[in-house]
Design a protein around this motif. Sequence first.
Motif, mmCIF file in Angstrom:
data_model
loop_
_atom_site.group_PDB
_atom_site.id
_atom_site.type_symbol
_atom_site.label_atom_id
_atom_site.label_comp_id
_atom_site.label_asym_id
_atom_site.label_seq_id
_atom_site.Cartn_x
_atom_site.Cartn_y
_atom_site.Cartn_z
ATOM 1 N N TYR A 149 32.934 39.161 49.479
ATOM 2 C CA TYR A 149 33.162 40.376 49.033
ATOM 3 C C TYR A 149 31.918 40.447 48.639
ATOM 4 C CZ TYR A 149 37.997 40.221 49.523
ATOM 5 O OH TYR A 149 39.452 40.346 50.142
ATOM 6 N N ILE A 150 30.576 39.719 48.284
ATOM 7 C CA ILE A 150 29.077 40.285 48.294
ATOM 8 C C ILE A 150 29.101 41.881 48.120
ATOM 9 C CG2 ILE A 150 27.057 40.247 49.226
ATOM 10 C CD1 ILE A 150 27.124 37.146 49.117
ATOM 11 N N GLY A 151 28.909 42.939 47.278
ATOM 12 C CA GLY A 151 28.326 43.924 47.304
ATOM 13 C C GLY A 151 29.889 44.863 47.264
ATOM 14 N N THR A 152 31.183 43.803 46.053
ATOM 15 C CA THR A 152 32.053 44.710 45.698
ATOM 16 C C THR A 152 32.079 44.232 44.764
ATOM 17 O OG1 THR A 152 33.371 42.621 46.327
ATOM 18 C CG2 THR A 152 32.856 44.373 48.388
ATOM 19 N N HIS B 94 33.491 37.976 39.434
ATOM 20 C CA HIS B 94 33.550 36.941 39.944
ATOM 21 C C HIS B 94 35.270 36.340 39.936
ATOM 22 C CE1 HIS B 94 28.922 34.213 39.553
ATOM 23 N NE2 HIS B 94 29.225 36.033 40.256
ATOM 24 N N LYS B 95 35.756 37.582 40.568
ATOM 25 C CA LYS B 95 37.126 37.088 40.693
ATOM 26 C C LYS B 95 37.216 37.568 42.082
ATOM 27 C CE LYS B 95 38.173 37.098 35.656
ATOM 28 N NZ LYS B 95 39.563 38.709 35.034
ATOM 29 N N ALA C 133 42.905 39.606 41.653
ATOM 30 C CA ALA C 133 43.343 39.739 39.855
ATOM 31 C C ALA C 133 43.032 40.231 39.506
ATOM 32 C CB ALA C 133 41.951 38.160 39.996
ATOM 33 N N PHE C 134 42.630 41.986 39.887
ATOM 34 C CA PHE C 134 42.229 43.167 39.182
ATOM 35 C C PHE C 134 42.828 44.422 39.503
ATOM 36 C CE2 PHE C 134 38.162 42.187 41.450
ATOM 37 C CZ PHE C 134 37.777 43.089 41.787
ATOM 38 N N VAL C 135 43.159 44.147 41.120
ATOM 39 C CA VAL C 135 43.597 45.207 41.735
ATOM 40 C C VAL C 135 44.913 45.835 41.714
ATOM 41 C CG1 VAL C 135 43.006 46.773 44.102
ATOM 42 C CG2 VAL C 135 41.478 45.215 43.379
#
Length: 961
Positions: A566-569, A575-576, A580-582
């Motif tokens: 998920y680099i760049g998102t 760092h989750k 965890a947050f969507v």
Amino acid sequence: MTDSKYFTTTKKGEIFELKAELNSDKKEKKKEAVKKVIASMTVGKDVSALFPDVVNCMQTDNLELKKLVYLYLMNYAKSQPDMAIMAVNTFVKDCEDPNPLIRALAVRTMGCIRVDKITEYLCEPLRKCLKDEDPYVRKTAAVCVAKLHDINAQLVEDQGFLDTLKDLISDSNPMVVANAVAALSEIAESHPSSNLLDLNPQSINKLLTALNECTEWGQIFILDCLANYMPKDDREAQSICERVTPRLSHANSAVVLSAVKVLMKFMEMLSKDLDYYGTLLKKLAPPLVTLLSAEPELQYVALRNINLIVQKRPEILKHEMKVFFVKYNDPIYVKLEKLDIMIRLASQANIAQVLAELKEYATEVDVDFVRKAVRAIGRCAIKVEQSAERCVSTLLDLIQTKVNYVVQEAIVVIKDIFRKYPNKYESVIATLCENLDSLDEPEARAAMIWIVGEYAERIDNADELLESFLEGFHDESTQVQLQLLTAIVKLFLKKPTETQELVQQVLSLATQDSDNPDLRDRGYIYWRLLSTDPVAAKEVVLAEKPLISEETDLIEPTLLDELICYIGTLASVYHKPPSAFVEGSRGVTHKSLLPRTGSNESVESPDTAPSGGPAADQPSVIPTQGDLLGDLLNLDLGPPVSGPPMATAPVQMGAVDLLGGGLDILMGDESEGLRSDVGGSPAMGGTGGSFTPAPNTAAPTNVGAPLGTGLGDLFDLTGGVGTLSGSYVAPKTVWLPAMKAKGLEISGTFSRQVGSISMDLVLTNKALQVMSDFAIQFNRNSFGLAPAAPLQVHAPLAPNQSVEISLPLNTVGSVMKMDPLNNLQVAVKNNIDVFYFSTLYPLHILFVEDGKMERQMFLATWKDIPNENETQFQIKDCSLNADAVSSKLQGSNIFTVAKRNVEGQDMLYQSLKLTNGIWVLAELRIQPSNPNLTDLELSLKCRAPEVSQYIYQAYETILKN
């Protein structure tokens, strides 16, 4: 004059004026009126009353006016769906306009009007636009498909738009390809199971060709799509990397990060011995360094991503330490992030440089930054052993500055250094003790108390120092109180004669005067330990401590692998993982890095444990809480689900009392047929094998008839009509002693009533804290025994309280031959820990009710089973005659097929059937040995002779109790 004039009018009666102007014959006046309407709409005025008049203005050749009307339509179509249909004809007409800009504008607007009635009319124009000769129209139509899918997914699938979209990936125009990829990715995110982006080497080649020519955002869509591809071998991975590498020099940082993501993912497949691997590492460093010359916000995002990259592959940036040195004008969030990466990159080669820099930071004015810098020095000491001495002397220099917060942080990190390098730097303790009075933060006070307690034998006045802390015991924070209690107990064990009063004082403060349960519990434990067994207390409290690890803050490897994808998102900044947050399920597929073996990329759902793993043959490994029982921790969370048992991950086991086999796979079967706890008091086992009947035991909910009262009914010894037979139930025995299970004692027995097997348990809490959240699982066993419902303890179990539970069992669990055959390994979890025990179940609980064989069948089967399968046993001194034996055995589902008398001896021919379908045939010869007692000779025949021994044990148990 600018358009700002349209926002300044606030006249009354304006709507009527606008209405008149919109219906004017003059084009210029119409345009002015529409601009005023849009201005009013923008500032929040309700101009929906003008809908029909604005729609009439659509019929124009003026592109600017058309755009304004479309803007108005998008805003108000939802609140006026019936009116919006008036505009449909114009849309359809505009989709066939000779001007491609108007065609694209029409299809874009139709996609933005989220009204179901209009979507039906949208299909034809959209189909034409997807095949339009102009690429601008095709790329707009591609995005429109994704919008339409969001409104009505079924319609898009029925109309075949998805196939058209897939065809656009082969389009000659790179922007069309990029938009088609973006649309398909968007649709695929809301339907993770559909394989829309069916990537193969041919389509990947087309994407890579388009990559060089499309706009920067198009490149990002294509790179993100490439990151989800699974190359078939390392050669293909290398070829893709070579074609993606030029993107690293792009001006847009988002393109750079997307390219880095693709390369980081595909590097997993490349062998480290390849020359190209080394070249790729060198190429990755400069673009990452360049990102750090952007504005602070971009720097922060870049640093958060670099933090992940450095944890995965530190070799990429190992020579770039200087870039992460802090500049005086960096915002604090950038400074702290740089500091973190400096520690990750610290090595023997650059440690001198890093320490000099950190020492400099420790004299800055920003308190938070200084604290982090001092802590960083300690982390360097733990990470790079050769630098430890230099770090300690740097910390001592900082303590000499007498700056309060610097001193406190230094003491906290020196405590960690002592843990990492015991008996090496204790000479500095004297300097630390000088600063005792200046400590006012809980963490620093706790660290200092730990040092005094741990090295009490080296500090002459340790008792005075700890006593000074004890004076304000109740004003201290919990952290300090707990540490002080432990330190004084350590001091007492090292110098018992001088500190007896001190230890009594702290124990009474902790237990009698404190209302903190953690502190009270620890106080009571120490008190009991010291009063019952000082030697054991010494072993527990002064035990050798494990060394602390270098990197306690590293991200867990599987999470790190997921975050690299998920680099760049946003996930790489938090760092989750996205889950965890969507909120909701959109876009939350779990990704993982490519395996080097070339197996398909696994997309795991968060609640399934990965299968495979080390076999359970290393008894020295203590199982960790996390991976222990797979779904055991969630057993009580929802209603039980009927169906086949679910396998959880293989587990490493280390419990001493587990017999044979190892708990390699814990099975949990949560089938329907919940059974409530048996009411009243279940039968309790007395001493000497006696049995007390249960007073009015309520029936489990899955048993139709009520259970009677008293022994006669339970055992059906009389064989009377109307009573309910039940097989013999052994008295309860302790299966798990409290000392092995942190205060939880489990005793129990097994029973079979009317075809239902139960495990009757008594859970007793002998600890000082409340127990809750109980759950149970069985290991695979010889007959597939498994819980048929969750372990239901309806209220938390208070100290010194017991609860009796009847757990229904079934035999549809996983099967594995155990040694002995009737061995059952059990795991029980509560809020404290997971505990293991094993017990032997009597085989008669597995004798089924339809185990009576027909006489002819009995004879034929007896002859058919080979003679070598016959085993002989003796049961001495039985006090029952033939009828009583027959009746008693029938209560446990051992049925008499025939009876005859041969030369004064009674012969019983019996059959029984096990739950797994195995039949056992028996011949029982009853020989009177003296007037009151008889000896029994038992011959057993069975196709699985290994069960015979356990059948004999069942016979003996039933007849002698």
